[in-house]
Write a protein that holds these residues in place. Structure first.
Motif, mmCIF file in Angstrom:
data_model
loop_
_atom_site.group_PDB
_atom_site.id
_atom_site.type_symbol
_atom_site.label_atom_id
_atom_site.label_comp_id
_atom_site.label_asym_id
_atom_site.label_seq_id
_atom_site.Cartn_x
_atom_site.Cartn_y
_atom_site.Cartn_z
ATOM 1 N N ILE A 7 0.954 -1.064 0.115
ATOM 2 C CA ILE A 7 0.150 -0.058 -0.210
ATOM 3 C C ILE A 7 0.332 1.089 -0.011
ATOM 4 O O ILE A 7 1.766 1.584 0.576
ATOM 5 C CB ILE A 7 -1.052 0.038 1.300
ATOM 6 N N TYR A 8 0.816 1.756 -0.648
ATOM 7 C CA TYR A 8 1.151 3.523 -1.026
ATOM 8 C C TYR A 8 0.333 4.645 0.003
ATOM 9 O O TYR A 8 -0.765 4.893 -0.883
ATOM 10 C CB TYR A 8 1.582 3.607 -2.571
ATOM 11 N N LEU A 9 1.157 4.996 0.722
ATOM 12 C CA LEU A 9 0.587 6.150 0.896
ATOM 13 C C LEU A 9 1.268 7.361 1.212
ATOM 14 O O LEU A 9 1.889 7.741 0.862
ATOM 15 C CB LEU A 9 0.500 6.356 2.985
ATOM 16 N N ILE A 10 0.386 8.287 0.547
ATOM 17 C CA ILE A 10 0.833 9.706 -0.595
ATOM 18 C C ILE A 10 -0.318 10.877 0.754
ATOM 19 O O ILE A 10 -1.024 10.722 0.930
ATOM 20 C CB ILE A 10 0.268 9.638 -1.250
ATOM 21 N N SER A 11 0.988 11.663 0.762
ATOM 22 C CA SER A 11 0.774 13.037 2.399
ATOM 23 C C SER A 11 0.997 14.322 2.014
ATOM 24 O O SER A 11 2.470 14.263 1.346
ATOM 25 C CB SER A 11 0.284 12.515 3.302
ATOM 26 N N ASP A 12 0.590 15.620 2.050
ATOM 27 C CA ASP A 12 1.124 16.547 1.859
ATOM 28 C C ASP A 12 1.696 16.999 3.321
ATOM 29 O O ASP A 12 2.160 17.776 3.370
ATOM 30 C CB ASP A 12 0.301 17.371 1.062
ATOM 31 N N SER A 13 1.515 15.837 3.974
ATOM 32 C CA SER A 13 1.928 16.241 5.449
ATOM 33 C C SER A 13 2.465 14.837 5.681
ATOM 34 O O SER A 13 3.260 14.129 5.044
ATOM 35 C CB SER A 13 0.508 16.164 6.606
ATOM 36 N N THR A 46 3.162 17.174 -9.226
ATOM 37 C CA THR A 46 2.708 16.493 -9.860
ATOM 38 C C THR A 46 4.271 15.737 -10.241
ATOM 39 O O THR A 46 3.941 14.344 -10.016
ATOM 40 C CB THR A 46 2.092 17.512 -10.816
ATOM 41 N N THR A 47 5.409 16.291 -9.668
ATOM 42 C CA THR A 47 6.048 15.270 -10.208
ATOM 43 C C THR A 47 6.283 14.369 -9.787
ATOM 44 O O THR A 47 6.776 13.385 -9.769
ATOM 45 C CB THR A 47 7.207 16.852 -10.298
ATOM 46 N N LYS A 48 6.098 14.952 -8.332
ATOM 47 C CA LYS A 48 6.761 13.620 -6.986
ATOM 48 C C LYS A 48 5.704 12.264 -7.522
ATOM 49 O O LYS A 48 6.011 11.695 -7.018
ATOM 50 C CB LYS A 48 7.311 14.101 -5.586
ATOM 51 N N LEU A 53 3.207 7.291 -8.235
ATOM 52 C CA LEU A 53 2.046 6.781 -8.685
ATOM 53 C C LEU A 53 3.164 5.168 -9.816
ATOM 54 O O LEU A 53 2.594 4.661 -10.375
ATOM 55 C CB LEU A 53 1.622 7.543 -9.720
ATOM 56 N N THR A 54 3.765 5.388 -10.444
ATOM 57 C CA THR A 54 4.691 4.772 -11.247
ATOM 58 C C THR A 54 5.412 3.825 -10.615
ATOM 59 O O THR A 54 5.151 2.718 -11.118
ATOM 60 C CB THR A 54 6.408 5.793 -12.272
ATOM 61 N N ASN A 55 5.850 3.690 -9.601
ATOM 62 C CA ASN A 55 6.188 3.309 -8.768
ATOM 63 C C ASN A 55 4.825 2.091 -8.253
ATOM 64 O O ASN A 55 5.325 1.002 -7.648
ATOM 65 C CB ASN A 55 6.818 3.720 -7.488
ATOM 66 N N ALA A 56 4.444 2.583 -7.956
ATOM 67 C CA ALA A 56 3.314 1.810 -7.149
ATOM 68 C C ALA A 56 2.844 1.096 -8.217
ATOM 69 O O ALA A 56 2.126 -0.067 -8.053
ATOM 70 C CB ALA A 56 1.935 3.381 -6.184
ATOM 71 N N THR A 57 2.800 0.838 -9.669
ATOM 72 C CA THR A 57 2.374 0.604 -10.368
ATOM 73 C C THR A 57 3.211 -0.513 -11.005
ATOM 74 O O THR A 57 2.348 -1.715 -11.075
ATOM 75 C CB THR A 57 1.815 1.567 -11.800
ATOM 76 N N PRO A 70 -6.885 20.075 -3.952
ATOM 77 C CA PRO A 70 -7.517 19.404 -5.123
ATOM 78 C C PRO A 70 -7.174 19.165 -6.538
ATOM 79 O O PRO A 70 -7.304 18.663 -6.557
ATOM 80 C CB PRO A 70 -9.144 20.908 -5.206
ATOM 81 N N GLU A 71 -6.261 20.500 -7.157
ATOM 82 C CA GLU A 71 -5.351 19.766 -8.111
ATOM 83 C C GLU A 71 -4.901 18.065 -7.843
ATOM 84 O O GLU A 71 -4.922 18.079 -8.583
ATOM 85 C CB GLU A 71 -4.455 21.006 -9.017
ATOM 86 N N LEU A 72 -4.143 19.063 -6.691
ATOM 87 C CA LEU A 72 -2.970 17.207 -6.843
ATOM 88 C C LEU A 72 -3.968 16.041 -6.736
ATOM 89 O O LEU A 72 -4.066 15.173 -7.028
ATOM 90 C CB LEU A 72 -2.355 17.488 -5.452
ATOM 91 N N ARG A 73 -4.796 16.195 -5.704
ATOM 92 C CA ARG A 73 -6.055 15.244 -5.666
ATOM 93 C C ARG A 73 -6.724 14.686 -7.289
ATOM 94 O O ARG A 73 -6.765 13.740 -7.601
ATOM 95 C CB ARG A 73 -7.389 15.610 -4.920
ATOM 96 N N GLN A 74 -6.611 15.332 -7.783
ATOM 97 C CA GLN A 74 -7.412 15.474 -9.252
ATOM 98 C C GLN A 74 -6.459 14.530 -10.145
ATOM 99 O O GLN A 74 -6.419 14.069 -10.947
ATOM 100 C CB GLN A 74 -7.924 16.519 -10.081
ATOM 101 N N TYR A 75 -5.333 15.347 -10.157
ATOM 102 C CA TYR A 75 -4.255 14.575 -10.460
ATOM 103 C C TYR A 75 -4.089 12.834 -10.572
ATOM 104 O O TYR A 75 -3.655 12.176 -11.860
ATOM 105 C CB TYR A 75 -2.442 15.409 -10.606
ATOM 106 N N VAL A 76 -3.706 12.823 -8.773
ATOM 107 C CA VAL A 76 -3.521 11.417 -8.886
ATOM 108 C C VAL A 76 -4.687 11.105 -9.946
ATOM 109 O O VAL A 76 -4.832 9.398 -9.627
ATOM 110 C CB VAL A 76 -4.016 10.543 -7.265
#
Length: 269
Positions: A7-13, A46-48, A53-57, A70-76
């Motif tokens: 499980i990959y967990l992504i956070s801005d904190s 979005t670079t990070k 996401l590539t690694n998670a794939t 919301p822009e980062l959420r939409q990107y994911v």
């Protein structure tokens, strides 16, 4: 045999919110030894996100994310569809629902929950500090304190220390007794950290007599005599004059009022 889930967990904190939610959900299916969590905190662009996401794939992982932007959420969300990734927006739906209910935009500041946790633990630490260094029992606390209260017995040093601790201030207090020299540490610290607590002798006499009565002792004990009180207050004046610190008259003040005055003094320094 099923492959161990990743499980990959992504956070801005820090990612603690995401991890707790994911762990609670995973506990319904597997135990703690049967999965791997890869946490990616402090994601800001979005670079990070693309890299994660590539690694998670590659790892055929599940993705859980807490992003207030919301822009980062939409990107994911969009990238997950393209990569055929199973991704879970943990905080987004709640933010969007609250935005509709409160009719206002969220603050868009990552880590606010963690800041609240820090404030809580800082307050607890200050309370423990006040207890540990109450009534001059350990002079080492003087150098570590934010505020040092100086006064004779029954000038509300202990309740003031506890009240100020609730404001996350580390407070030590030093009792002034003519027969005992104040600790040397008191004269080594910045005098602006010290606050003298003076009191009217008649008021102090009343308080001490009531204290003796509550303890079942005689009201005419030396502790409550005018002579003893005058002696203690004279010694107190010598100490605070030597310290050259601010002094507050607590004779007719509630603890909250004195505490507010102390905080005002600290803010003005």
């Amino acid at each position: 045999m099923l492959k161990k889930p990743i499980i990959y967990l992504i956070s801005d904190s820090l990612g603690e919110t995401a991890e707790k939610v994911i762990q609670a959900s995973l506990s319904q299916f597997v135990n703690g030894q049967e999965y791997e969590i890869v946490r990616t905190p402090y994601v800001e662009d979005t670079t990070k996100l693309k890299q994660v996401l590539t690694n998670a794939t590659r790892d055929k992982a599940i993705v859980g994310y807490t992003l207030v932007n919301p822009e980062l959420r939409q990107y994911v969300k969009q990238k997950s569809v393209l990569l055929n990734l199973e991704s879970i927006d943990i905080i987004g739906p709640m933010l969007e629902a609250m935005e509709r209910i409160f009719e206002k935009k969220p603050r868009m500041k990552p880590g606010l929950a963690h800041q609240l946790d820090e404030a809580y633990f800082k307050r607890v630490e200050a309370i423990e500090f006040a207890v540990q260094y109450d009534d001059g029992r350990d002079p080492r606390g003087i150098e570590q304190a934010d505020i040092i209260l100086v006064g004779v017995s029954r000038t509300s040093k202990t309740p003031l220390s506890q009240y100020l601790a609730l404001k996350s201030l580390k407070v030590a207090n030093v009792p002034i007794v003519p027969e005992v020299d104040p600790p040397e540490e008191l004269y080594r610290v910045d005098p602006s950290k010290c606050i003298g607590l003076k009191i009217n002798p008649e008021k102090l006499n009343d308080i001490r007599r009531e204290r003796l009565k509550a303890l079942g002792l005689k009201e005419n004990a030396n502790y409550a005599t005018h002579r003893r009180i005058e002696q203690e207050l004279a010694f107190f004046e010598c100490v605070v004059n030597k310290l050259a610190c601010p002094v507050i008259d607590v004779s007719n003040k509630a603890v909250e009022e004195t505490a507010n005055l102390i905080m005002q003094i600290k803010m003005s320094q």
